[in-house]
Design an enzyme around this catalytic site. Structure first.
Site, short mmCIF file in Angstrom:
data_model
loop_
_atom_site.label_atom_id
_atom_site.label_comp_id
_atom_site.label_asym_id
_atom_site.label_seq_id
_atom_site.Cartn_x
_atom_site.Cartn_y
_atom_site.Cartn_z
N CYS A 130 10.23 1.19 2.42
CA CYS A 130 11.18 0.15 2.83
C CYS A 130 12.61 0.66 2.72
O CYS A 130 13.53 0.00 3.19
CB CYS A 130 10.96 -1.11 2.02
SG CYS A 130 10.86 -0.76 0.28
N GLU A 190 11.69 -2.42 11.13
CA GLU A 190 11.28 -1.19 10.45
C GLU A 190 10.21 -0.50 11.28
O GLU A 190 9.20 -1.12 11.62
CB GLU A 190 10.61 -1.54 9.12
CG GLU A 190 11.53 -1.83 7.99
CD GLU A 190 10.75 -2.18 6.73
OE1 GLU A 190 11.10 -1.64 5.68
OE2 GLU A 190 9.82 -2.99 6.78
N TRP A 197 0.80 -1.22 0.00
CA TRP A 197 0.00 0.00 0.00
C TRP A 197 0.83 1.28 0.00
O TRP A 197 0.28 2.36 -0.17
CB TRP A 197 -0.92 0.02 1.23
CG TRP A 197 -0.17 -0.29 2.50
CD1 TRP A 197 -0.07 -1.52 3.11
CD2 TRP A 197 0.64 0.60 3.26
NE1 TRP A 197 0.75 -1.42 4.21
CE2 TRP A 197 1.20 -0.13 4.32
CE3 TRP A 197 0.95 1.96 3.17
CZ2 TRP A 197 2.06 0.43 5.27
CZ3 TRP A 197 1.80 2.53 4.11
CH2 TRP A 197 2.35 1.76 5.14
N GLU A 237 10.79 -8.08 -3.13
CA GLU A 237 11.35 -6.84 -2.57
C GLU A 237 10.71 -6.69 -1.21
O GLU A 237 9.52 -6.39 -1.10
CB GLU A 237 11.03 -5.68 -3.52
CG GLU A 237 11.97 -4.51 -3.32
CD GLU A 237 11.32 -3.47 -2.43
OE1 GLU A 237 11.61 -3.51 -1.20
OE2 GLU A 237 10.54 -2.65 -2.93
N LEU A 238 11.50 -6.98 -0.17
CA LEU A 238 10.92 -7.15 1.17
C LEU A 238 11.35 -6.03 2.10
O LEU A 238 11.74 -4.96 1.66
CB LEU A 238 11.33 -8.54 1.70
CG LEU A 238 11.04 -9.69 0.72
CD1 LEU A 238 11.54 -11.02 1.26
CD2 LEU A 238 9.56 -9.78 0.40
N LYS A 251 -2.43 -8.38 -7.86
CA LYS A 251 -3.28 -8.08 -6.70
C LYS A 251 -2.68 -6.90 -5.95
O LYS A 251 -1.64 -7.01 -5.32
CB LYS A 251 -3.33 -9.28 -5.75
CG LYS A 251 -4.37 -9.07 -4.67
CD LYS A 251 -4.19 -9.99 -3.47
CE LYS A 251 -3.43 -9.37 -2.36
NZ LYS A 251 -3.98 -8.12 -1.80
N PRO A 252 -3.37 -5.75 -5.99
CA PRO A 252 -2.89 -4.62 -5.19
C PRO A 252 -3.28 -4.80 -3.73
O PRO A 252 -4.11 -5.66 -3.40
CB PRO A 252 -3.63 -3.42 -5.80
CG PRO A 252 -4.88 -3.99 -6.38
CD PRO A 252 -4.60 -5.44 -6.74
P1 ADP Z 1 2.41 -4.79 4.73
O1 ADP Z 1 2.86 -5.12 6.10
O2 ADP Z 1 3.22 -3.76 4.06
O3 ADP Z 1 0.93 -4.58 4.59
P2 ADP Z 1 2.15 -7.40 3.60
O4 ADP Z 1 3.27 -8.28 3.23
O5 ADP Z 1 1.21 -7.85 4.66
O6 ADP Z 1 2.83 -6.02 3.91
O7 ADP Z 1 1.25 -7.03 2.32
C1 ADP Z 1 1.78 -6.84 1.05
C2 ADP Z 1 0.83 -7.47 0.05
O8 ADP Z 1 0.76 -8.86 0.31
C3 ADP Z 1 -0.60 -6.95 0.11
O9 ADP Z 1 -1.12 -6.89 -1.20
C4 ADP Z 1 -1.29 -8.02 0.92
O10 ADP Z 1 -2.68 -8.11 0.66
C5 ADP Z 1 -0.60 -9.25 0.42
N1 ADP Z 1 -0.70 -10.42 1.29
C6 ADP Z 1 -0.76 -10.45 2.64
N2 ADP Z 1 -0.87 -11.71 3.06
C7 ADP Z 1 -0.86 -12.52 1.98
C8 ADP Z 1 -0.93 -13.92 1.75
N3 ADP Z 1 -1.01 -14.79 2.76
N4 ADP Z 1 -0.92 -14.36 0.46
C9 ADP Z 1 -0.82 -13.50 -0.55
N5 ADP Z 1 -0.75 -12.18 -0.41
C10 ADP Z 1 -0.76 -11.69 0.84
#
Ligand code: ADP
Length: 479
Positions: free
Chosen positions: A287, A382, A151, A253-254, A175-176
């Protein structure tokens, strides 16, 4: 695209949810619901992947030059709609409007850059190892791909993934993030207007509870050959493990934990300006945000005092108001995390110099804490908030050791005017991105990405397109 007010109309994309259910997207500055978006799951994702497979043969067979024309038109359309896209972005994500404008230009630049780069996907010939054989190397698009984005950059993350994929001849289902799907939907709509054939780039949307279903289908569907993901290290590892079952390619990219190191010989004003930009941009929710500010003894007091001067001037507010420099955080859990980090740093001996508390809604007062210990949560994770945690060091060796003392390796920043030191640091610091005497390092022409637990692969630049290509070796006998 008209300027967005309290609520926004969904773009005209053909978006259907089997259940007919929707989820709300809220403006983090006001708490108002600005749109209802379809909740999708595994079945809708499966259908999108099947459409992407159908669209693939024609798209990959198209001349790179013709794909580039569409991508260029897409970038141009984004810039023609810059104001509307920027307002939409601020409305769903919260960042100041000026930052949203910068993001839209950055996001559009990937379509322009990679369209051109697609024309330069060169192969090789290799001097032969046998007189009757000739050896050729070609590069093919990976195939049907998927993307999952976060986001914090609702426009740039989808384009940074889709641009190289599409330019290489792949198709993509993306998927956003549930908090900010509207920018991706608007951009996808502009793609269709630019001439993108149906099925080449599709968006699936879902609420937080739907993400595992959508992600599960994406990573278990045999048609999908590659996942590009930006998000938390935790979910990145989970998705990587899911992809391992079919040995799908991944780019990840984590998370990061960027050290920002200021040496005694730094230009003080440049270091303060850099820290302001790379700590407080997007309310610290990137990040590559400076997460640990390490300052050498001799410049420490001067740096802290100048930073306090500047940070105390930052105006917090709704990103649509022109004087706002720091917008809201994305959601309550983000505010809670910032609160936990500040409290923990103080408990471990940190000194609060500025801010330190929430100021209603999702707004957090820009904060400075000094004397932050190496074991504080703020030094290890972070913070993702407008909080500058500062610690002191004596020697270059100590700074390098402290900087590398993390499982993360995305970005680092250092300020010094000593060229020999710059070379030493560039070799010693285990990070994919080095900002040297600058706090701004993003561009479509550079390879963005991390080492260690910050990820795999690079986005942007000539290296970025390689992630979406497969090498094929042709051995021609009987010559
Ligand atoms: P943040 O902490 O920045 O929200 P996330 O890793 O939770 O980071 O989210 C990044 C993306 O990964 C979002 O689009 C979120 O909906 C998606 N996401 C979260 N959990 C899962 C999952 N189990 N499988 C696939 N996508 C996921």
């Amino acid at each position: 695209m008209a300027p967005m007010s309290a609520t926004v109309d969904l773009p005209l994309l053909e978006l259907a949810s089997d259940s007919g259910e929707t989820f709300p997207v809220d403006n983090p500055a006001t708490g108002e619901t600005i749109a209802e978006v379809p909740r999708m799951g595994a079945a809708e994702t499966r259908r999108a992947i099947a459409r992407a497979e159908e669209a693939l043969p024609k798209w990959r067979a198209m001349l790179a030059k013709d794909r580039a024309r569409i991508l260029r038109r897409w970038a141009d359309l984004m810039m023609e709609n810059e104001e509307g896209l920027a307002r939409l972005l601020t409305t769903e994500q919260g960042k100041p409007l000026a930052e949203s404008h910068t993001e839209i230009a950055y996001a559009a630049s990937f379509y322009e850059w990679f369209g051109e780069e697609g024309k330069r996907v060169y192969g090789d010939t290799i001097p032969t190892y046998a007189a009757d054989r000739r050896i050729v190397v070609t590069k093919d698009p990976v195939g049907v791909t998927v993307g999952i984005t976060p986001w914090n950059f609702p426009a740039a993350m989808p384009t940074r993934k889709s641009a190289p994929a599409l330019a290489a001849g792949c198709t993509m289902v993306l998927k956003p993030a549930e908090q900010t799907p509207l920018s991706a939907l608007a951009i996808a709509q502009l793609g269709l207007e630019a001439g993108l054939p149906e099925g080449v780039f599709q968006i699936v949307t879902g609420a937080a509870e739907d993400a595992p279903l959508i992600g599960g289908e994406m990573t278990s569907n045999h048609t999908v050959r590659k996942l590009g993901f930006t998000g938390s290290t935790e979910i990145g590892k989970l998705l990587m493990a899911q992809c391992a079952k079919q040995v799908k390619k991944v780019s990840l990219e984590l998370g990061g934990n960027a050290p920002f190191i200021v040496f005694d010989d730094a230009d003080l004003e440049e270091a303060v300006t850099g820290a302001l930009i790379c700590k407080f941009r997007n309310s610290g929710q990137t990040c590559i945000s400076a997460n640990r500010i390490l300052v050498q003894d001799g410049i420490y007091d001067a740096f802290v005092s100048r930073l306090v001067d500047e940070v105390s001037k930052l105006k917090v507010g709704n990103g649509l108001e022109p004087e706002t420099k720091v917008g809201p955080l994305i959601e309550q859990s983000a505010v809670d995390k910032v609160q936990r980090h500040v409290g923990d740093a103080i408990e471990r001996g940190g000194e609060l110099l500025l801010g330190g508390e929430g100021i209603g809604g999702l707004f957090w007062q820009p904060t400075i804490v000094t004397n932050v210990s190496a074991d504080a949560a703020m030094s290890c994770e972070e913070t993702f908030g407008p909080v500058a945690g500062i610690a002191r060091f004596k020697t270059e060796e100590q700074a390098v050791h402290a900087a590398n003392n993390t499982p993360y390796g995305l970005a680092t920043y250092y300020y010094t005017r000593d060229m020999a030191r710059i070379w030493r640091l560039s070799e010693a610091l285990e990070f994919g991105i080095h900002g040297i005497n600058t706090g701004l390092i993003s561009s479509e022409v550079v390879p963005f990405g991390g080492v260690k637990e910050s990820g795999i692969g690079r986005e942007g630049s000539k290296y970025g397109i390689e992630e979406w290509l497969e090498i094929k070796y042709l051995c021609m006998g009987g010559v």
